[in-house]
Design an enzyme around this catalytic site. Structure first.
Site, PDB file in Angstrom:
ATOM      1  N   ARG A 119       0.922  -1.192  -0.044  1.00 43.63           N
ATOM      2  CA  ARG A 119      -0.085   0.013   0.106  1.00 43.63           C
ATOM      3  C   ARG A 119       0.893   1.250  -0.028  1.00 43.63           C
ATOM      4  NH1 ARG A 119      -3.999   2.620  -0.458  1.00 43.63           N
ATOM      5  NH2 ARG A 119      -6.008   2.282   0.806  1.00 43.63           N
ATOM      6  N   LYS A 120       0.284   2.384   0.189  1.00 40.51           N
ATOM      7  CA  LYS A 120       1.104   3.527  -0.002  1.00 40.51           C
ATOM      8  C   LYS A 120       2.116   3.558   1.481  1.00 40.51           C
ATOM      9  CE  LYS A 120      -3.018   5.804   1.744  1.00 40.51           C
ATOM     10  NZ  LYS A 120      -4.104   6.792   1.584  1.00 40.51           N
TER      11      LYS A 120
ATOM     12  N   GLY B  10     -14.157  14.404   4.132  1.00 40.26           N
ATOM     13  CA  GLY B  10     -15.473  13.936   3.075  1.00 40.26           C
ATOM     14  C   GLY B  10     -15.804  12.713   3.351  1.00 40.26           C
TER      15      GLY B  10
ATOM     16  N   CYS C 180      -7.935  12.303   4.816  1.00 45.13           N
ATOM     17  CA  CYS C 180      -6.978  13.017   4.050  1.00 45.13           C
ATOM     18  C   CYS C 180      -6.759  14.469   4.728  1.00 45.13           C
ATOM     19  CB  CYS C 180      -7.209  13.331   2.731  1.00 45.13           C
ATOM     20  SG  CYS C 180      -7.372  11.638   1.786  1.00 45.13           S
ATOM     21  N   GLY C 181      -7.788  15.013   5.281  1.00 43.99           N
ATOM     22  CA  GLY C 181      -7.696  16.268   5.870  1.00 43.99           C
ATOM     23  C   GLY C 181      -7.129  16.220   7.211  1.00 43.99           C
TER      24      GLY C 181
HETATM   25 FE1  SF4 Z   1     -12.163  11.182   1.813  1.00 43.60          FE
HETATM   26 FE2  SF4 Z   1      -9.746  11.803   1.242  1.00 43.60          FE
HETATM   27 FE3  SF4 Z   1     -11.638  12.308  -0.686  1.00 43.60          FE
HETATM   28 FE4  SF4 Z   1     -11.803  13.754   1.645  1.00 43.60          FE
HETATM   29  S1  SF4 Z   1     -10.207  13.770  -0.121  1.00 43.60           S
HETATM   30  S2  SF4 Z   1     -13.412  12.704   0.731  1.00 43.60           S
HETATM   31  S3  SF4 Z   1     -10.826  12.394   3.308  1.00 43.60           S
HETATM   32  S4  SF4 Z   1     -10.853  10.194   0.177  1.00 43.60           S
END
Ligand code: SF4
Length: 517
Positions: free
Chosen positions: A180-181, A436, A441-442
């Site tokens: 994976r990453k 989201g 990621c945020g």
């Molecule tokens: Fe999910 Fe990352 Fe997409 Fe945001 S950018 S909605 S955290 S996969």
């Protein structure tokens, strides 16, 4: 010769995507894009091959109508003004002028088509910039101290080590098929500018007496990562001299490649192997690969500044300052980046630095030039003295472009920050992060207030909503408070109610908190 995968001897234990990777190395997609898909167009790309596009640094974006997002590696966030101009020009030509700074100090374009890629790769390479392996199951953008080389608070300059690691891993076929990453962090800053605990492998500042001499080097953490099952990285009992960082990094990535899990995509990150083995066994296995290392020395991490640098600050170099600018939720346009590049040349050292808080730093400004620089029109919006909440709001891409997103995030984050800035006056700055979906990621797990998008059913249909979690922090060294992820609050809040609910929550906190909170 490319590495022969040992795990392919047990095909019944491999996830479906592992077979795709065994048939074609992810790096081969770059040539196929150039020689085939860029000429024949989006409709000629089979689904399996689209998944391999990640090794070229691109994902299909939302809406799925042939457009792509591309990520460009900016290792530890440091780029030249000419590199910034190259990025601005690509965004202007192909990406509707849009540039996002990510929480891993990279930049992202949107709205690209596969026909654009040959010219974009060429323009990036001409500027010594690369999207290659910015995504995919491989070592990605190296994060770390954006102030490397100018930092009053760093044990030593890590720039050359980061370049060495990047040059070794990028496009290296021995390590282009990991489970994976793999996220790597290098920082010798005393305030955890590398956000050590949330990376697969982190080098953090340390000293040790060796042969009677105090020697500056690193301590090492492994197995951190966010998403739905977040793990804090564990400390290994080793001390690493700067010249041994590459040996250690290649040993850790080798262990991940050969022993990492390949059965389920959601259970493949290094963090799962480290959790199962524990730090002691991981260290013993590492020693089998690279030989023994001395035990830990004295940790030099003294705190965590959450990768915020806004305002004017003195550099290590006498008479020079850096200026930290707020880029609201990390988004700027190509005109703005060009203007920053011009400022970096006219007033500074010709460098622009991106941060893990999705912001930008101008550096090398002689103190007598600061008043004039601070009058630059572009700093009206990208301000060094932004209001409290907008200056501490981070957001992932959300459903504007991300196929995994459940809700919109960036616009929501800005409107909530503006709502709070209009209503609340707090002495300290609370960090609010929006994501989201559970992927993280945020980095909502390390926020003061983390908001994770979801959907709820209402009489009018499904609407955007957010789960709220509070109290995330990263580590502050051996003497200080330890890192911890946010803890969830009960309930789920409709998107339109997030501002008022946070206003209540923050008001309650500021009135009720104890002195140490
Ligand atoms: Fe999910 Fe990352 Fe997409 Fe945001 S950018 S909605 S955290 S996969």
């Amino acid at each position: 010769m490319a590495y022969e995968p040992v795990w392919s001897a047990n095909p019944e234990k491999l996830s479906k995507f592992e077979f795709v990777k065994l048939q074609k190395d992810g790096l081969d997609i770059i040539r196929t894009i150039l020689e085939k898909y860029a000429l024949e167009g989006f409709d000629s790309i089979p689904a399996d091959e689209l998944d391999l596009f990640k090794w070229a640094g691109v994902y299909q974006q939302k809406p799925r109508n042939g457009h792509f997002m591309m990520r460009v590696r900016i290792n530890t966030g440091i780029m030249t003004s000419d590199q910034a101009r190259a990025i601005a020009e690509i965004a202007r030509l192909y990406g509707r002028g849009l540039i996002d700074v990510t929480t891993r100090q990279a930049v992202q374009f949107h709205w690209l088509t596969v026909e654009n890629f040959p010219d974009i790769f060429r323009r990036l390479e001409a500027a010594s910039l690369y999207s290659y392996e910015a995504c995919g199951d491989c070592p990605r953008t190296i994060v770390g101290n954006p102030l490397a080389g100018i930092d009053k608070d760093e044990l030593f300059d890590t720039t050359a080590i980061v370049e060495q690691l990047n040059d070794f891993f990028m496009l290296n076929r021995d390590f282009s098929n990991l489970p994976r990453k793999f996220k790597l962090s290098v920082s010798a800053n005393y305030y955890n500018n590398g956000q050590a605990e949330i990376n697969d492998l982190s080098f953090t500042p340390a000293v040790k007496i060796i042969d009677g001499q105090e020697t500056a080097g690193f301590h090492v953490m492994v197995g951190g990562g966010l998403s739905a099952k977040p793990h804090l990285a564990q400390k290994l009992d080793v001390f690493v001299k700067p010249e041994e960082a590459l040996k250690v990094a290649s040993g850790v990535v080798t262990l991940f490649r050969d022993y990492g899990y390949r059965e389920k995509r959601h259970h493949s990150r290094l963090k799962f192997l480290v959790a199962d083995w524990g730090a002691e066994k991981f260290k013993e296995k590492l020693f089998e690969v690279i030989g023994e290392l001395p035990a830990r020395g004295e940790d030099k991490t003294l705190g965590w500044q959450a990768a915020y640098f806004d305002g004017v600050h003195p550099q290590r170099q006498e008479g020079l300052s850096y200026v930290g600018l707020n880029v609201p939720v990390g988004r700027l346009n190509s005109d703005e980046l060009n203007q920053l590049a011009d400022l970096a040349d006219s007033y500074g050292e010709g460098k622009i630095r991106t941060t893990m808080s999705q912001n930008i730093i101008l550096s090398g400004i002689p103190n007598n030039k600061l008043p004039e620089l601070l009058q630059a029109p572009v700093l009206q919006r990208l301000s060094p003295v932004a209001k409290n909440f907008i200056s501490r709001t981070v957001s992932c891409t959300g459903n504007e472009f991300c196929n995994l997103a459940l809700v919109e995030t960036k616009e929501r984050a800005v409107s909530v920050a503006e709502y709070l800035d209009e209503r609340l006056q707090l002495e300290e700055k609370l960090r609010i992060h929006f994501i989201g979906c559970p992927n993280g990621c945020g980095q909502k797990h390390v926020a003061d207030i983390g908001l994770q998008g979801s959907l709820i059913k209402t009489p009018e249909g499904m609407v955007d909503a957010f789960d709220i979690a509070i109290g995330g922090t990263l580590g502050t060294g051996d003497q200080g408070p330890a890192a911890q992820f946010t803890r969830p609050l009960k309930g789920r809040v409709k998107g339109e109610r997030v501002g008022p609910v946070l206003e209540q929550l923050i008001t309650f906190y500021s009135e009720q908190r104890s002195e140490t909170e």
